[in-house]
Design an enzyme around this catalytic site. Sequence first.
Site, PDB file in Angstrom:
ATOM      1  N   LYS A  98       6.160   7.986   1.207  1.00 26.02           N
ATOM      2  CA  LYS A  98       6.753   6.663   1.420  1.00 26.02           C
ATOM      3  C   LYS A  98       5.839   5.904   2.383  1.00 26.02           C
ATOM      4  O   LYS A  98       5.968   5.998   3.610  1.00 26.02           O
ATOM      5  CB  LYS A  98       8.157   6.793   1.998  1.00 26.02           C
ATOM      6  CG  LYS A  98       9.031   7.860   1.328  1.00 26.02           C
ATOM      7  CD  LYS A  98       9.262   7.585  -0.141  1.00 26.02           C
ATOM      8  CE  LYS A  98       9.857   8.791  -0.841  1.00 26.02           C
ATOM      9  NZ  LYS A  98      11.155   9.225  -0.382  1.00 26.02           N
TER      10      LYS A  98
ATOM     11  N   ASP B 184      -2.192  -5.396   4.616  1.00 22.97           N
ATOM     12  CA  ASP B 184      -3.372  -5.683   5.419  1.00 22.97           C
ATOM     13  C   ASP B 184      -3.602  -4.535   6.402  1.00 22.97           C
ATOM     14  O   ASP B 184      -3.768  -3.412   5.996  1.00 22.97           O
ATOM     15  CB  ASP B 184      -3.223  -7.029   6.134  1.00 22.97           C
ATOM     16  CG  ASP B 184      -3.095  -8.181   5.144  1.00 22.97           C
ATOM     17  OD1 ASP B 184      -3.623  -8.048   4.037  1.00 22.97           O
ATOM     18  OD2 ASP B 184      -2.464  -9.189   5.476  1.00 22.97           O
TER      19      ASP B 184
ATOM     20  N   HIS C 297       6.274  11.973  -3.471  1.00 24.48           N
ATOM     21  CA  HIS C 297       7.372  11.739  -2.543  1.00 24.48           C
ATOM     22  C   HIS C 297       6.938  10.955  -1.313  1.00 24.48           C
ATOM     23  O   HIS C 297       7.752  10.685  -0.424  1.00 24.48           O
ATOM     24  CB  HIS C 297       7.964  13.095  -2.120  1.00 24.48           C
ATOM     25  CG  HIS C 297       9.330  13.011  -1.533  1.00 24.48           C
ATOM     26  ND1 HIS C 297       9.607  13.374  -0.226  1.00 24.48           N
ATOM     27  CD2 HIS C 297      10.511  12.613  -2.069  1.00 24.48           C
ATOM     28  CE1 HIS C 297      10.896  13.206   0.015  1.00 24.48           C
ATOM     29  NE2 HIS C 297      11.468  12.750  -1.072  1.00 24.48           N
TER      30      HIS C 297
END
Length: 518
Positions: free
Chosen positions: A135, A140, A133
């Site tokens: 995110k 870079d 879950h």
Amino acid sequence: MWDSIPERWDHALSRRQTLNYCATQAPQERLSEPVLDKWTDARLGWGQVPVDCLESTLEKSLQAKFPSDLKVSILLDFTRGSRGRKNSRTMLLPLLQRFPEQVRVSLFHTPNLRGLLRLLIPERFNETIGLQHMKVYLFDNNVILSGANLSDSYFTNRQDRYVFLQDCAEIADFFTELVDAVGDVSLQLQGDDTVRAVEGMVHPYKGDRAAYCRAANKRVMDVINSARARQQVLHAQTFHGDSLLTQEDAAAAGDRRPAPDTWIYPLIQMKPFEIQIDEIVTETLLTEAERGAKVYLTTGYFNLTQAYMDLVLGTRAEYQILLASPEVNGFFGAKGVAGAIPAAYVHIERQFYRAVCSLGQQERVRLQEYWRRGWTFHAKGLWLYLAGSSLPCLTLIGSPNFGYRSVHRDLEAQIAIVTESRALQQQLHQGRSKRSPERRSWGLRGSLTHSGWLSPLGCTGRRAQVAGPGPTCSPWKTQEQERLYLRSGAVSSATFEQPSRQVKLWVKLVTPLIKNFF
């Protein structure tokens, strides 16, 4: 707890003149767009991916002047990423087939979904057993943390929060290693749409569960311990090295570095692997927030764990909890059993409200419901205001919903941003409130010493400034409060008398049995 930041917490990996920080809640602001064109390395973790934007951008980057310099690592959840005929997995296949040496697609499969259970539970419902879950979007040295997926609704009419940390190498390094570590214990997507475990790794659902979880724990904890060790060495060199100049000598030489005023703490929660940093820290915050402190907590799915609920009801701070009204719940209007999920959340909300009222805590613990026509609500996070202060000293932002699944089933990641920077405090404040803060100085007095797990990562500095796509991120122009608390109404007993709040008997009976799965 609220006296000072102890030395053991004051070993950030980098010290810089500014913290480049931008927080937004508006899909239209699309923080990722100006960053996507600048990839030379990417590490991504999400639940779903968009159909067109990512593929075209990756392909463009991979075909650039020096394509061999670009490495793309994508971490998805197996069940969610494989749902249906057309899904994230099939969308990424052409990219993987064209650039097999540069693109890695990892599919995390929870070890708790196995055997007969795996065969019997249909698609979508199998996601309730456990998900990847997190995110996290890394480009870079730039990092975006959010609670948002990359599916279309998050770019149009689904309310969420995002934080963009620009040029923060230590943060980027940590989350790069974390995504790679979870990728190593995940199944690897092949060019023919099959999957296989990394060589030498226990299979997540065919192999021994305990052995797999031990291996996953070691792989992830190696990342955490390595980052902590690097910070401790840097801290010792910075503050205790015999060869270092004193601040006065350094200042005289024109080389004085400003003392840090902002600390970033990564909070990881992977209960299947017995990693529960986020849970420990969240409970610490809720436990030790002093009388007069204010905690603003928001979640799109109000289903607090019993431990969190007990702490909110039993501690001294004031709480203002923002949650989704049934109409903006992501499951509102869904077909079949899923269509009853908003009613189940209403039932949970009503039970909590009754508990607040029975304790006479209505003035200390307040609920508000977000509503916006045509939108859904997915924002989650926490802001902490110390007693007597009109500005927050801390915010949590990332993927956890503060519910049972976030704590016990899913893999979650967020960051705690702790700051004494007045400019950054104003931004955090306006991420929650549009009102202009009082302009008076105060110092951060918070610490979380007894959690024992955390060390701050980089991006520390004496000043904070906004980074991002133009004036939409300016702290004095933001409309984030309007999109959150100012788009909400207070919850009272009358709220539950409304027709949309009437819960069918079967939903009331089933909710206690299934609330740990959503």
